[in-house]
Design an enzyme around this catalytic site. Structure first.
Site, PDB file in Angstrom:
ATOM      1  N   ASP A  11      27.875-111.549  -6.999  1.00  0.00           N
ATOM      2  CA  ASP A  11      28.347-111.084  -5.782  1.00  0.00           C
ATOM      3  C   ASP A  11      28.319-112.066  -4.567  1.00  0.00           C
ATOM      4  O   ASP A  11      27.261-112.257  -4.075  1.00  0.00           O
ATOM      5  CB  ASP A  11      27.255-109.826  -5.492  1.00  0.00           C
ATOM      6  N   ASP A  58      35.574-110.981  -2.221  1.00  0.00           N
ATOM      7  CA  ASP A  58      34.136-110.493  -2.630  1.00  0.00           C
ATOM      8  C   ASP A  58      34.013-110.124  -4.012  1.00  0.00           C
ATOM      9  O   ASP A  58      35.045-108.959  -4.476  1.00  0.00           O
ATOM     10  CB  ASP A  58      33.859-109.306  -1.715  1.00  0.00           C
TER      11      ASP A  58
END
Length: 584
Positions: A219, A429
């Site tokens: 992440d 992201d």
């Protein structure tokens, strides 16, 4: 005699031979010789290993020539050039132009790579690369994937307890909202995962002594790495591996600098007494999931690019209480790998300890079965072919973002919305499964997609996989069956002038999925509720098929098309076939 005098006005010659373009590491060949008489003979060339070396051969001493019969190059090097100064001058001019042209063709990436390789040799640099793994499960896509996890709240608690207190769940006093916040080396990790139906990509890390594997969701939008922890655990999912068991010595005290980074939004007088024996955290995600725990310190084991092993102290979250839809993800993984710019993130910690340059890269395959790799450090950067854009550098935001100047669906421009549309922010992201547009651009895109109904695709409102799905009068086996109906989405960065701008193109495969019902669904969502609706988020679905690099050293983000099988310099990914695939 007069002509002889004129022919001896040149007293020395240097000839530079460039290496082949496809192998610049061979270096340049420099040949230099002096003129002293009627016959001149070049000394043996000097081969260099790096283009940046200083060549002392440019000033060679005058040497007496050997007998002519022992030098077969006498005619070509002496009489041809020096008997005709005009030809020699032409030759030198052409050589100079060739050097200038060759250097201009070298991209800044290649030159940087050559400099890095020079430094690597001097510093004994290592590299780390992670394979990215996927897991298989059943059922429709989790609602977590419809809510972006970028916006999170970190809550702290004012604790004053005895030194013999144990780790465990506590009543949280929610005070504020915030995210937590070199020398060269690299590591590579295999990656597995998929956009649908699982909605995440994960790799593994080895923590503890002896080291144990833990599967973590990669992440780039998260700061803190955390794994589920038996401390004891108030609410933990099944997980892929046994819970991490901390010892008293693993606890990070509240006065640790990284604890202060995690809790930097708190009032300055928070927990300054000696009774604070641990550093607590809580992270709330936008889908109302949360993770609560304490910071721990343990050994992180990494395999370097040359095959050796290294270990380093690593601060991470010991998570003993997870709530919400996050528990669905944790049924097959053990936590989250924080890769943001924050000081507490894994790459930042390794860079602070001088293990790597602060560079993160990931490459997710376009295969429906998923997979790919991730690396930390700059050793696996391509020598050329990367498109680079400047990274927004703000202490208030640790996400990887840049500004977009234009957005098109095919040739149709989409509004970026608002008065500041000339510099709209785009966040890269890997923690988001899907891509999110601003309200204005999303509405215009959906309106443009109404034309697909004229090409035999009909909206199917009964399919709740994603907000917009279409069915076809023929079976859809893959996106390839319907991609001709849709157009490429193009982000233009850096400048409105196409000739000097950088483009990030998303083909239909980069924003469509095939649902369990056999429909084609739009993997681009309305981001009006994310960051006040002013931010575009590029998620996994649109990052597939691209090597994406976050260079925190040079403050830039780059990408290049790739099949994401492995980096060019790696024969095979470490343990890429050794970890199991999961079936729901």
């Amino acid at each position: 005699m007069e002509s002889d005098d004129e022919s001896h006005q040149i007293t020395g010659v240097v000839i530079i031979s460039l290496p082949p373009p496809d192998n610049p590491s061979l270096g340049k060949t420099i040949t230099a010789f002096a003129l002293t008489g009627n016959d001149y003979y070049p000394p043996q060339p000097h081969q260099t290993g790096q283009q940046t070396q200083t060549h002392q051969e440019n000033h060679l001493p005058i040497q007496s020539p050997p007998p002519p019969q022992t030098h077969p190059y006498q005619f070509s090097s002496s009489r041809f050039f020096f008997g005709n100064p005009r030809k020699l001058l032409s030759f030198l001019c052409i050589s100079l132009l060739a050097v200038i042209s060759y250097r201009s063709l070298l991209s800044s990436t290649l030159l940087q790579e050559l400099r890095n390789s020079n430094d690597d040799d001097d510093r004994g640099v290592k590299s780390f690369i992670f394979p990215v793994y996927h897991k298989f499960s059943t059922g429709e896509i989790s609602k977590r994937d419809l809510e972006h996890r970028l916006q999170r709240l970190v809550y702290k608690e004012n604790l004053a307890e005895a030194s013999d207190a144990v780790i465990g769940p506590r009543q949280i006093n929610k005070l504020s909202s915030s995210s937590a916040a070199s020398v060269e080396s690299s590591s590579i990790f295999p990656v597995r995962g998929n956009v649908y139906p699982d909605g995440l990509y994960f790799t593994y890390v080895l923590v503890g002594n002896p080291p144990r594997p833990y599967y973590v969701d990669i992440d780039t939008g998260s700061d803190l790495t955390w794994i589920q922890c038996d401390a004891p655990c108030a609410s933990c999912a099944k997980g892929a591996n046994a819970l991490y068991k901390p010892r008293r010595g693993n606890l990070v005290p509240s006065k640790d600098l990284l604890c202060m980074e995690v809790q930097r939004s708190l009032k300055s007088g928070y927990c300054e007494t000696e009774t604070c024996q641990q550093c607590d955290y809580e992270i709330d995600y936008a889908d109302h999931s949360s993770s609560m725990g304490v910071l721990a310190r343990d050994e992180l084991h990494l395999t370097t690019s040359n095959g050796s092993l290294t270990k380093s102290d690593f601060i991470f979250g010991c998570a003993y209480d997870q709530q919400g839809l996050l528990l669905n993800t944790l049924a097959k993984t053990d936590g989250i790998l924080g890769l943001s710019k924050a000081r507490v993130s894994l790459p930042s910690q390794l860079a602070t300890r001088g293990i790597i340059n602060n560079v993160v890269g990931h490459c997710l395959t376009t295969d429906v079965s998923g997979g790919g790799y991730m690396f930390l450090g700059d050793e696996y950067l391509p020598r050329w072919g990367m498109a680079w854009v400047p990274m927004f550098d703000s202490s208030s935001m640790e996400f990887y973002s840049t500004g977009v100047t234009k957005l098109n669906y095919g040739k149709l421009p989409l509004s970026l919305g608002g008065p500041d549309s000339s510099a709209r922010r785009v966040v890269f992201d890997s923690g988001s499964s899907y891509t999110y547009l601003t309200k204005e651009s999303y509405s215009e895109l959906v309106a443009s997609l109404e034309e697909v109904s004229r090409m035999e695709l009909i909206q199917d409102t009964s399919d709740q996989t994603l907000p917009l799905c279409w069915r076809a009068p023929f079976p859809i086996r893959s996106v390839a069956d319907v991609k001709h109906i849709f157009k490429t989405i193009t982000f233009q960065f850096g400048s409105k002038w196409l000739i000097i701008s950088k483009k990030f193109q998303i083909p239909p495969e980069g924003y469509l999925i095939i649902s369990n019902k056999g429909n084609v669904c739009l993997g681009i969502l309305d981001g009006s509720k994310v960051h006040g609706g002013s931010t575009i988020i590029l998620g996994d679905i649109s990052l597939r098929g691209q090597l994406v690099v976050y260079d925190n050293v040079n403050k830039r983000i780059g990408w290049a098309p790739s099949d994401c099988a492995k980096p060019a310099r790696v024969k095979s990914l470490p343990l890429s076939d050794g970890l199991p695939y999961f079936e729901g």
